[in-house]
Design a protein around this motif. Sequence first.
Motif, PDB file in Angstrom:
ATOM      1  N   VAL A 132     -15.820  17.598  30.730  1.00  0.00           N
ATOM      2  CA  VAL A 132     -16.870  17.789  31.743  1.00  0.00           C
ATOM      3  C   VAL A 132     -17.231  19.262  31.909  1.00  0.00           C
ATOM      4  O   VAL A 132     -16.353  20.123  31.966  1.00  0.00           O
ATOM      5  N   TYR A 133     -18.531  19.529  31.963  1.00  0.00           N
ATOM      6  CA  TYR A 133     -19.037  20.846  32.356  1.00  0.00           C
ATOM      7  C   TYR A 133     -20.103  20.638  33.423  1.00  0.00           C
ATOM      8  O   TYR A 133     -20.570  19.512  33.638  1.00  0.00           O
ATOM      9  N   ALA A 134     -20.473  21.692  34.114  1.00  0.00           N
ATOM     10  CA  ALA A 134     -21.518  21.607  35.137  1.00  0.00           C
ATOM     11  C   ALA A 134     -22.784  22.270  34.608  1.00  0.00           C
ATOM     12  O   ALA A 134     -22.715  23.373  34.051  1.00  0.00           O
ATOM     13  N   ILE A 135     -23.918  21.610  34.776  1.00  0.00           N
ATOM     14  CA  ILE A 135     -25.159  22.134  34.199  1.00  0.00           C
ATOM     15  C   ILE A 135     -25.601  23.428  34.868  1.00  0.00           C
ATOM     16  O   ILE A 135     -26.451  24.149  34.332  1.00  0.00           O
ATOM     17  N   ASP A 136     -25.026  23.756  36.049  1.00  0.00           N
ATOM     18  CA  ASP A 136     -25.397  24.989  36.748  1.00  0.00           C
ATOM     19  C   ASP A 136     -24.360  26.094  36.549  1.00  0.00           C
ATOM     20  O   ASP A 136     -24.450  27.150  37.178  1.00  0.00           O
ATOM     21  N   LYS A 137     -23.375  25.865  35.661  1.00  0.00           N
ATOM     22  CA  LYS A 137     -22.338  26.881  35.418  1.00  0.00           C
ATOM     23  C   LYS A 137     -22.224  27.131  33.918  1.00  0.00           C
ATOM     24  O   LYS A 137     -21.578  26.365  33.192  1.00  0.00           O
ATOM     25  N   ARG A 138     -22.827  28.205  33.453  1.00  0.00           N
ATOM     26  CA  ARG A 138     -22.826  28.529  32.038  1.00  0.00           C
ATOM     27  C   ARG A 138     -21.415  28.695  31.485  1.00  0.00           C
ATOM     28  O   ARG A 138     -21.098  28.259  30.377  1.00  0.00           O
ATOM     29  N   GLU A 139     -20.527  29.296  32.267  1.00  0.00           N
ATOM     30  CA  GLU A 139     -19.165  29.543  31.802  1.00  0.00           C
ATOM     31  C   GLU A 139     -18.428  28.239  31.501  1.00  0.00           C
ATOM     32  O   GLU A 139     -17.651  28.148  30.546  1.00  0.00           O
ATOM     33  N   SER A 140     -18.688  27.200  32.315  1.00  0.00           N
ATOM     34  CA  SER A 140     -18.019  25.916  32.088  1.00  0.00           C
ATOM     35  C   SER A 140     -18.456  25.294  30.769  1.00  0.00           C
ATOM     36  O   SER A 140     -17.682  24.578  30.125  1.00  0.00           O
ATOM     37  N   PHE A 141     -19.689  25.569  30.360  1.00  0.00           N
ATOM     38  CA  PHE A 141     -20.176  25.078  29.072  1.00  0.00           C
ATOM     39  C   PHE A 141     -19.594  25.907  27.930  1.00  0.00           C
ATOM     40  O   PHE A 141     -19.201  25.359  26.890  1.00  0.00           O
ATOM     41  N   GLU A 142     -19.504  27.204  28.125  1.00  0.00           N
ATOM     42  CA  GLU A 142     -18.962  28.085  27.092  1.00  0.00           C
ATOM     43  C   GLU A 142     -17.480  27.830  26.847  1.00  0.00           C
ATOM     44  O   GLU A 142     -16.965  28.102  25.759  1.00  0.00           O
ATOM     45  N   GLU A 171     -31.193  20.351  39.388  1.00  0.00           N
ATOM     46  CA  GLU A 171     -32.141  20.701  38.338  1.00  0.00           C
ATOM     47  C   GLU A 171     -32.730  22.099  38.534  1.00  0.00           C
ATOM     48  O   GLU A 171     -32.964  22.834  37.564  1.00  0.00           O
ATOM     49  N   ASP A 172     -32.936  22.479  39.780  1.00  0.00           N
ATOM     50  CA  ASP A 172     -33.518  23.796  40.054  1.00  0.00           C
ATOM     51  C   ASP A 172     -32.540  24.933  39.773  1.00  0.00           C
ATOM     52  O   ASP A 172     -32.939  26.098  39.664  1.00  0.00           O
ATOM     53  N   LYS A 173     -31.255  24.609  39.604  1.00  0.00           N
ATOM     54  CA  LYS A 173     -30.242  25.627  39.304  1.00  0.00           C
ATOM     55  C   LYS A 173     -29.700  25.488  37.887  1.00  0.00           C
ATOM     56  O   LYS A 173     -28.720  26.141  37.520  1.00  0.00           O
ATOM     57  N   ARG A 174     -30.318  24.639  37.093  1.00  0.00           N
ATOM     58  CA  ARG A 174     -29.843  24.373  35.733  1.00  0.00           C
ATOM     59  C   ARG A 174     -29.852  25.637  34.874  1.00  0.00           C
ATOM     60  O   ARG A 174     -30.851  26.369  34.829  1.00  0.00           O
ATOM     61  N   VAL A 175     -28.722  25.879  34.177  1.00  0.00           N
ATOM     62  CA  VAL A 175     -28.639  26.980  33.211  1.00  0.00           C
ATOM     63  C   VAL A 175     -28.216  26.460  31.830  1.00  0.00           C
ATOM     64  O   VAL A 175     -28.251  27.217  30.858  1.00  0.00           O
ATOM     65  N   VAL A 176     -27.814  25.194  31.768  1.00  0.00           N
ATOM     66  CA  VAL A 176     -27.456  24.571  30.485  1.00  0.00           C
ATOM     67  C   VAL A 176     -28.417  23.414  30.250  1.00  0.00           C
ATOM     68  O   VAL A 176     -28.451  22.453  31.033  1.00  0.00           O
ATOM     69  N   SER A 177     -29.190  23.485  29.199  1.00  0.00           N
ATOM     70  CA  SER A 177     -30.200  22.455  28.943  1.00  0.00           C
ATOM     71  C   SER A 177     -29.565  21.203  28.333  1.00  0.00           C
ATOM     72  O   SER A 177     -28.459  21.241  27.789  1.00  0.00           O
ATOM     73  N   ILE A 178     -30.289  20.094  28.424  1.00  0.00           N
ATOM     74  CA  ILE A 178     -29.849  18.853  27.789  1.00  0.00           C
ATOM     75  C   ILE A 178     -29.750  19.062  26.276  1.00  0.00           C
ATOM     76  O   ILE A 178     -28.828  18.549  25.627  1.00  0.00           O
ATOM     77  N   LYS A 179     -30.672  19.826  25.732  1.00  0.00           N
ATOM     78  CA  LYS A 179     -30.676  20.078  24.288  1.00  0.00           C
ATOM     79  C   LYS A 179     -29.394  20.780  23.858  1.00  0.00           C
ATOM     80  O   LYS A 179     -28.817  20.468  22.809  1.00  0.00           O
ATOM     81  N   GLU A 180     -28.912  21.733  24.663  1.00  0.00           N
ATOM     82  CA  GLU A 180     -27.667  22.440  24.337  1.00  0.00           C
ATOM     83  C   GLU A 180     -26.472  21.488  24.374  1.00  0.00           C
ATOM     84  O   GLU A 180     -25.595  21.531  23.503  1.00  0.00           O
ATOM     85  N   GLY A 181     -26.435  20.654  25.413  1.00  0.00           N
ATOM     86  CA  GLY A 181     -25.342  19.696  25.522  1.00  0.00           C
ATOM     87  C   GLY A 181     -25.344  18.726  24.358  1.00  0.00           C
ATOM     88  O   GLY A 181     -24.297  18.414  23.777  1.00  0.00           O
ATOM     89  N   ASN A 182     -26.520  18.258  23.987  1.00  0.00           N
ATOM     90  CA  ASN A 182     -26.638  17.310  22.895  1.00  0.00           C
ATOM     91  C   ASN A 182     -26.257  17.935  21.557  1.00  0.00           C
ATOM     92  O   ASN A 182     -25.658  17.280  20.692  1.00  0.00           O
ATOM     93  N   LYS A 183     -26.565  19.212  21.395  1.00  0.00           N
ATOM     94  CA  LYS A 183     -26.210  19.922  20.157  1.00  0.00           C
ATOM     95  C   LYS A 183     -24.690  20.040  20.038  1.00  0.00           C
ATOM     96  O   LYS A 183     -24.120  19.842  18.958  1.00  0.00           O
ATOM     97  N   PHE A 184     -24.015  20.348  21.139  1.00  0.00           N
ATOM     98  CA  PHE A 184     -22.558  20.455  21.121  1.00  0.00           C
ATOM     99  C   PHE A 184     -21.949  19.099  20.772  1.00  0.00           C
ATOM    100  O   PHE A 184     -20.994  19.009  19.998  1.00  0.00           O
ATOM    101  N   TYR A 185     -22.504  18.056  21.336  1.00  0.00           N
ATOM    102  CA  TYR A 185     -22.050  16.679  21.074  1.00  0.00           C
ATOM    103  C   TYR A 185     -22.175  16.335  19.592  1.00  0.00           C
ATOM    104  O   TYR A 185     -21.248  15.797  18.970  1.00  0.00           O
ATOM    105  N   LYS A 186     -23.314  16.656  19.002  1.00  0.00           N
ATOM    106  CA  LYS A 186     -23.559  16.325  17.603  1.00  0.00           C
ATOM    107  C   LYS A 186     -22.749  17.211  16.666  1.00  0.00           C
ATOM    108  O   LYS A 186     -22.159  16.730  15.690  1.00  0.00           O
ATOM    109  N   ASP A 187     -22.727  18.509  16.941  1.00  0.00           N
ATOM    110  CA  ASP A 187     -22.020  19.451  16.063  1.00  0.00           C
ATOM    111  C   ASP A 187     -20.533  19.133  15.972  1.00  0.00           C
ATOM    112  O   ASP A 187     -19.903  19.338  14.928  1.00  0.00           O
ATOM    113  N   ASN A 188     -19.962  18.644  17.069  1.00  0.00           N
ATOM    114  CA  ASN A 188     -18.525  18.358  17.099  1.00  0.00           C
ATOM    115  C   ASN A 188     -18.197  16.884  16.880  1.00  0.00           C
ATOM    116  O   ASN A 188     -17.041  16.482  17.008  1.00  0.00           O
TER     117      ASN A 188
END
Length: 263
Positions: A132-142, A171-188
Motif C-alpha cells: 500500500v502507498y498513499a496517492i498524496d505521499k510521494r515518499e510512500s510510492f518511492e 484527488e486535489d492533493k494527488r502527487v502519484v498518478s494512476i499511470k505511475e502506479g500502473n507502470k510499477f504494477y506492470k514493470d514488477n
Amino acid sequence: MSEEKEHNDSKTNDNTKEEIQKNDDINYDNENESEQSLRYSIIKDEITSYDMSFKIIIIGDSFVGKSCLTTRATKNIFDNYYTATVGFEFFTFACRMNDQNVRLQIWDTCGQEEYRSLIQNFYRNASIAILVYAIDKRESFENLEMWLNEIKSKGHPDVKIFLVGNKNDLEDKRVVSIKEGNKFYKDNKLNLFMETSAKSGENVQELFKSAAEILYKEHSAYKNLANKNENMIRLPESIDENNNIIDKDDDEAAKRKKKCCLG
C-alpha cells in the motif's frame, strides 16, 4: 470571442484524452482471471467452521491507511484520527465462494523502521501481500521498491502481490498518478493493481473479494489436480522373483493362460 471558444474546446479535448488514457491504464482485475463466475457473498456473522483459510499481510509506509483499509473492509468503520499501528493488528474477513466458507486472516503491519525486523517474521506463509502507498505521499510510492524487495526475500516464493494506491478521495492533493502506479504494477509483474479509498469505501470490498477469489480458484485447481493424480496412480500388487513389478491385470491374464495350458 472565437479564440476563447477555441481555447475552451481544446482544453475539453485534452481533458477527454487524459480521462481516456487514465481509464486505459488502470488494471483493477487480474489479467489471467478465469471466465468462470463465482457466487460470492460476505459473511457478517461469526462462524466456527471454514473450508479454506489464507494468510494475507498488508505492508507499506506509516500513515498510508493500511489499518483504515482493514477496518473498513472487516467492520465498515472509518476513523479520521486513527493512530499508527504498533507492531501489528489482526483482522478476519470471511466470505462464501460458491458453497464454501473462506477466511482471510489479515495481518496489518506497522510501517515504522524500528519495528521492521519484527514484522518480517509475519511475511512467512503469507498467500498474498498487499503493498500500500498513499496517492498524496510521494515518499510512500518511492519506498515501494524497498517493501517489494523485503516481501520477495522474506516471504514465500509463490506469494501473490497486490499493489494498492490508497486515499484516492484526495484527488486535489494527488502527487502519484494512476499511470505511475500502473507502470510499477506492470514493470514488477504484480498480480493486481487498484486504487482505493478507506474513507469513502471505494474498491475496499473489491480488493478483498479479489484476494479471496484468486486464492479460492488456485486452491480449487490444486485440489482437483491432486485428486486427478491420485486416481492415476496404481499401486503395485506384487513383485516377481526378479523384483519386477507385476501389474494386477497382467498377473490375472498370465494365471488364466497358465491354467489353460495345464488343462
